[in-house]
Design a protein around this motif. Sequence first.
Motif, mmCIF file in Angstrom:
data_model
loop_
_atom_site.group_PDB
_atom_site.id
_atom_site.type_symbol
_atom_site.label_atom_id
_atom_site.label_comp_id
_atom_site.label_asym_id
_atom_site.label_seq_id
_atom_site.Cartn_x
_atom_site.Cartn_y
_atom_site.Cartn_z
ATOM 1 N N GLU A 1 -4.695 10.423 3.549
ATOM 2 C CA GLU A 1 -5.140 11.515 4.420
ATOM 3 C C GLU A 1 -4.090 11.833 5.482
ATOM 4 O O GLU A 1 -3.813 12.992 5.772
ATOM 5 C CB GLU A 1 -6.466 11.133 5.074
ATOM 6 C CG GLU A 1 -7.616 11.026 4.067
ATOM 7 C CD GLU A 1 -8.839 10.349 4.639
ATOM 8 O OE1 GLU A 1 -8.822 9.993 5.842
ATOM 9 O OE2 GLU A 1 -9.825 10.181 3.896
ATOM 10 N N LYS A 2 -3.498 10.782 6.042
ATOM 11 C CA LYS A 2 -2.481 10.979 7.081
ATOM 12 C C LYS A 2 -1.204 11.598 6.504
ATOM 13 O O LYS A 2 -0.686 12.596 6.993
ATOM 14 C CB LYS A 2 -2.177 9.634 7.735
ATOM 15 C CG LYS A 2 -0.841 9.506 8.458
ATOM 16 C CD LYS A 2 -0.809 10.290 9.768
ATOM 17 C CE LYS A 2 0.295 9.777 10.678
ATOM 18 N NZ LYS A 2 1.526 10.553 10.634
ATOM 19 N N TRP A 3 -0.691 10.994 5.436
ATOM 20 C CA TRP A 3 0.578 11.459 4.877
ATOM 21 C C TRP A 3 0.407 12.700 4.009
ATOM 22 O O TRP A 3 1.341 13.479 3.828
ATOM 23 C CB TRP A 3 1.270 10.324 4.129
ATOM 24 C CG TRP A 3 1.934 9.434 5.129
ATOM 25 C CD1 TRP A 3 1.363 8.401 5.819
ATOM 26 C CD2 TRP A 3 3.264 9.569 5.616
ATOM 27 N NE1 TRP A 3 2.275 7.873 6.704
ATOM 28 C CE2 TRP A 3 3.450 8.563 6.604
ATOM 29 C CE3 TRP A 3 4.323 10.421 5.330
ATOM 30 C CZ2 TRP A 3 4.644 8.409 7.294
ATOM 31 C CZ3 TRP A 3 5.522 10.257 6.008
ATOM 32 C CH2 TRP A 3 5.666 9.253 6.982
ATOM 33 N N GLY A 4 -0.803 12.918 3.512
ATOM 34 C CA GLY A 4 -1.081 14.150 2.794
ATOM 35 C C GLY A 4 -0.953 15.365 3.687
ATOM 36 O O GLY A 4 -0.550 16.442 3.245
ATOM 37 N N SER B 1 -3.113 11.255 -4.910
ATOM 38 C CA SER B 1 -1.804 10.915 -5.494
ATOM 39 C C SER B 1 -1.035 9.971 -4.596
ATOM 40 O O SER B 1 -0.384 9.025 -5.072
ATOM 41 C CB SER B 1 -0.993 12.197 -5.724
ATOM 42 O OG SER B 1 -1.615 13.027 -6.670
ATOM 43 N N LEU B 2 -1.097 10.206 -3.284
ATOM 44 C CA LEU B 2 -0.417 9.310 -2.346
ATOM 45 C C LEU B 2 -1.088 7.946 -2.313
ATOM 46 O O LEU B 2 -0.418 6.908 -2.260
ATOM 47 C CB LEU B 2 -0.410 9.935 -0.950
ATOM 48 C CG LEU B 2 0.497 11.169 -0.798
ATOM 49 C CD1 LEU B 2 0.213 11.886 0.505
ATOM 50 C CD2 LEU B 2 1.964 10.779 -0.868
ATOM 51 N N ASN B 3 -2.402 7.934 -2.369
ATOM 52 C CA ASN B 3 -3.117 6.659 -2.309
ATOM 53 C C ASN B 3 -2.928 5.822 -3.568
ATOM 54 O O ASN B 3 -3.001 4.594 -3.511
ATOM 55 C CB ASN B 3 -4.607 6.898 -2.053
ATOM 56 C CG ASN B 3 -4.903 7.127 -0.580
ATOM 57 O OD1 ASN B 3 -4.174 6.657 0.296
ATOM 58 N ND2 ASN B 3 -5.969 7.859 -0.290
ATOM 59 N N GLU C 1 0.719 -3.799 4.203
ATOM 60 C CA GLU C 1 0.059 -3.687 2.896
ATOM 61 C C GLU C 1 -1.404 -3.270 3.054
ATOM 62 O O GLU C 1 -1.933 -2.480 2.265
ATOM 63 C CB GLU C 1 0.154 -5.013 2.130
ATOM 64 C CG GLU C 1 1.566 -5.364 1.669
ATOM 65 C CD GLU C 1 2.157 -4.306 0.746
ATOM 66 O OE1 GLU C 1 1.395 -3.703 -0.040
ATOM 67 O OE2 GLU C 1 3.371 -4.070 0.820
ATOM 68 N N ARG C 2 -2.066 -3.825 4.076
ATOM 69 C CA ARG C 2 -3.468 -3.444 4.324
ATOM 70 C C ARG C 2 -3.570 -1.957 4.648
ATOM 71 O O ARG C 2 -4.460 -1.255 4.153
ATOM 72 C CB ARG C 2 -4.043 -4.287 5.472
ATOM 73 C CG ARG C 2 -5.431 -3.822 5.939
ATOM 74 C CD ARG C 2 -5.989 -4.717 7.023
ATOM 75 N NE ARG C 2 -5.180 -4.758 8.229
ATOM 76 C CZ ARG C 2 -5.160 -3.784 9.159
ATOM 77 N NH1 ARG C 2 -5.891 -2.692 8.994
ATOM 78 N NH2 ARG C 2 -4.411 -3.909 10.234
ATOM 79 N N LEU C 3 -2.663 -1.466 5.459
ATOM 80 C CA LEU C 3 -2.696 -0.055 5.852
ATOM 81 C C LEU C 3 -2.361 0.859 4.676
ATOM 82 O O LEU C 3 -2.955 1.923 4.503
ATOM 83 C CB LEU C 3 -1.724 0.186 7.009
ATOM 84 C CG LEU C 3 -2.097 -0.496 8.328
ATOM 85 C CD1 LEU C 3 -0.947 -0.389 9.323
ATOM 86 C CD2 LEU C 3 -3.360 0.127 8.921
ATOM 87 N N LEU C 4 -1.399 0.455 3.846
ATOM 88 C CA LEU C 4 -1.043 1.261 2.675
ATOM 89 C C LEU C 4 -2.197 1.335 1.682
ATOM 90 O O LEU C 4 -2.325 2.305 0.932
ATOM 91 C CB LEU C 4 0.192 0.689 1.984
ATOM 92 C CG LEU C 4 1.522 0.826 2.738
ATOM 93 C CD1 LEU C 4 2.622 0.079 1.994
ATOM 94 C CD2 LEU C 4 1.903 2.292 2.915
ATOM 95 N N ALA C 5 -3.053 0.322 1.677
ATOM 96 C CA ALA C 5 -4.206 0.295 0.764
ATOM 97 C C ALA C 5 -5.389 1.085 1.302
ATOM 98 O O ALA C 5 -6.369 1.299 0.585
ATOM 99 C CB ALA C 5 -4.627 -1.158 0.514
ATOM 100 N N SER C 6 -5.306 1.548 2.544
ATOM 101 C CA SER C 6 -6.415 2.288 3.152
ATOM 102 C C SER C 6 -6.464 3.723 2.632
ATOM 103 O O SER C 6 -5.428 4.376 2.492
ATOM 104 C CB SER C 6 -6.245 2.310 4.677
ATOM 105 O OG SER C 6 -7.129 3.251 5.266
ATOM 106 N N PRO C 7 -7.661 4.271 2.344
ATOM 107 C CA PRO C 7 -7.769 5.686 1.969
ATOM 108 C C PRO C 7 -7.203 6.614 3.046
ATOM 109 O O PRO C 7 -6.748 7.722 2.743
ATOM 110 C CB PRO C 7 -9.278 5.905 1.813
ATOM 111 C CG PRO C 7 -9.842 4.546 1.571
ATOM 112 C CD PRO C 7 -8.965 3.591 2.335
ATOM 113 N N ALA C 8 -7.206 6.155 4.286
ATOM 114 C CA ALA C 8 -6.692 6.976 5.387
ATOM 115 C C ALA C 8 -5.181 7.191 5.289
ATOM 116 O O ALA C 8 -4.651 8.132 5.879
ATOM 117 C CB ALA C 8 -7.034 6.329 6.737
ATOM 118 N N TYR C 9 -4.487 6.334 4.525
ATOM 119 C CA TYR C 9 -3.041 6.512 4.351
ATOM 120 C C TYR C 9 -2.756 7.865 3.689
ATOM 121 O O TYR C 9 -1.933 8.650 4.163
ATOM 122 C CB TYR C 9 -2.443 5.374 3.522
ATOM 123 C CG TYR C 9 -1.010 5.651 3.100
ATOM 124 C CD1 TYR C 9 0.030 5.527 4.004
ATOM 125 C CD2 TYR C 9 -0.719 6.081 1.806
ATOM 126 C CE1 TYR C 9 1.347 5.817 3.638
ATOM 127 C CE2 TYR C 9 0.586 6.375 1.426
ATOM 128 C CZ TYR C 9 1.610 6.242 2.346
ATOM 129 O OH TYR C 9 2.893 6.548 1.980
#
Length: 463
Positions: free
Chosen positions: A97-100, A133-135, A87-95
């Motif tokens: 960026e990575k999956w985008g 959108s992903l975030n 959950e912490r990782l999914l809440a990160s803005p970097a999520y």
Amino acid sequence: KKGAHWACQSIQRPALPSVKGAPSNNPIDRFILAMLQEKGIKPSPRADRVTLIRRVTFDLIGLPPTPAEVQAFLADTRPGAFSRVVERLLASPAYGEKWGRHWLDAARYADSNGFTIDGSRSIWPYRDWVIQSLNRDLPFDQFAIQQLAGDLLSKNREHLVATGFHRNTLFNQEGGIDREQFRVEFVTDRVSTTGTVFLGLTVGCAQCHDHKFDPISQREFYQLFAFFNNVDEPRVSLPSEAQKRKIAEIQKKIALLEKQKKSLDLTSAKGQQQWEKNLSLDDREMLSQDLRIILNLAPNSRSRKQQQRLTQVYQQNDLIKHLTPQPTFVQLAHLKIFLFRNSVNKRIDALKKSQPSIPSTLVMRERSRPRMTHVHIKGDFTRKGAKVSPGTLSVLHSMPKKKDPNRLDLARWMVDEKNPLTARVTINRIWQRYFGFGLVETENDFGTQGTRPSHPKLLDWLA
């Protein structure tokens, strides 16, 4: 449909397999363990906690965990520790960026136009839209619809930016090109990309003839083509509210200064025509090269900027003419006007330079007057065959009947629950990003030449 290729058959949620001695109640594990047991293969041992947090952190944000994050996970012995990390990782803005990055690859995103000139393009607001959108966990159906037809969905600026998905085509800036040829190539690319990204089919193979392996006719290719043929390709500015206020304030000041300048203007359009006519060859030679180029153009072929430049020079020359020996009070009056105008021009130039830099992006917008679409004989856009209307693939579910279906109808058809391909293709692509290869190894080909899924029931359960 019954008897169709496996990928085109409707998705039925399979029952969870019964697995003896399963170490986990996770449904995915049960599907995998059932096949391992069927083949007599023992599962790999459970990963230690350090390996686990490294794997999930790399998977979700593309970066390693910090030493402090590892230690915090090791120290958290309460139930649900791993879920809290996720959950912490999914809440990160970097999520995002990575999956985008994965989605932008599928959208063929680039910051330049390609071909030999390869000029730069500004479309990064679309990139940011994907990340955001992903975030914010935008549901996938909305994510897809906004990219395929956001301009038809609403007047919302974000929806328009999303249509940048199909503005990532190569763009040829070379001189002497046939613009219609490359416009057609852009549309063809959009059809092929839509088929690959959402349907996992090599739709582009039907551009010149019926598909040799999959049930896609050349006519159906141009039916899809018709949805994208009615598109304009503008660049739009995206000022913030603060920038809009700043621009309005500057424009108001410029308008006031222009009004002051006009009130003292002794020149006229007729006077400018006479001035141009009376310029001798010697007079022209005294002017700068850019002015000589403008003067050589017919008045109706000059750009607005060129006309303004010439008018400015004419006005200055007209005032200088009035500064020739005359009664002192007349000369002083004209001198004051001359100096004032120069002062006003400098202030206007300074105001224009102070305007904020406004970002822009490339979007799609539906034309008010639709283009007629024809089958292109052997794929040659100059050889027009039968007329076609917008339509979809007969091997899949039908689109609701409508007189003039548009891209929004196509977008909704793509994410309709009756469409078995979009769900299978999308979840398979996600699986591939986690594990290196998909349950269907041919990520972009779910047709008859692609590989069958290694775990068909798991694929359908996920889809």
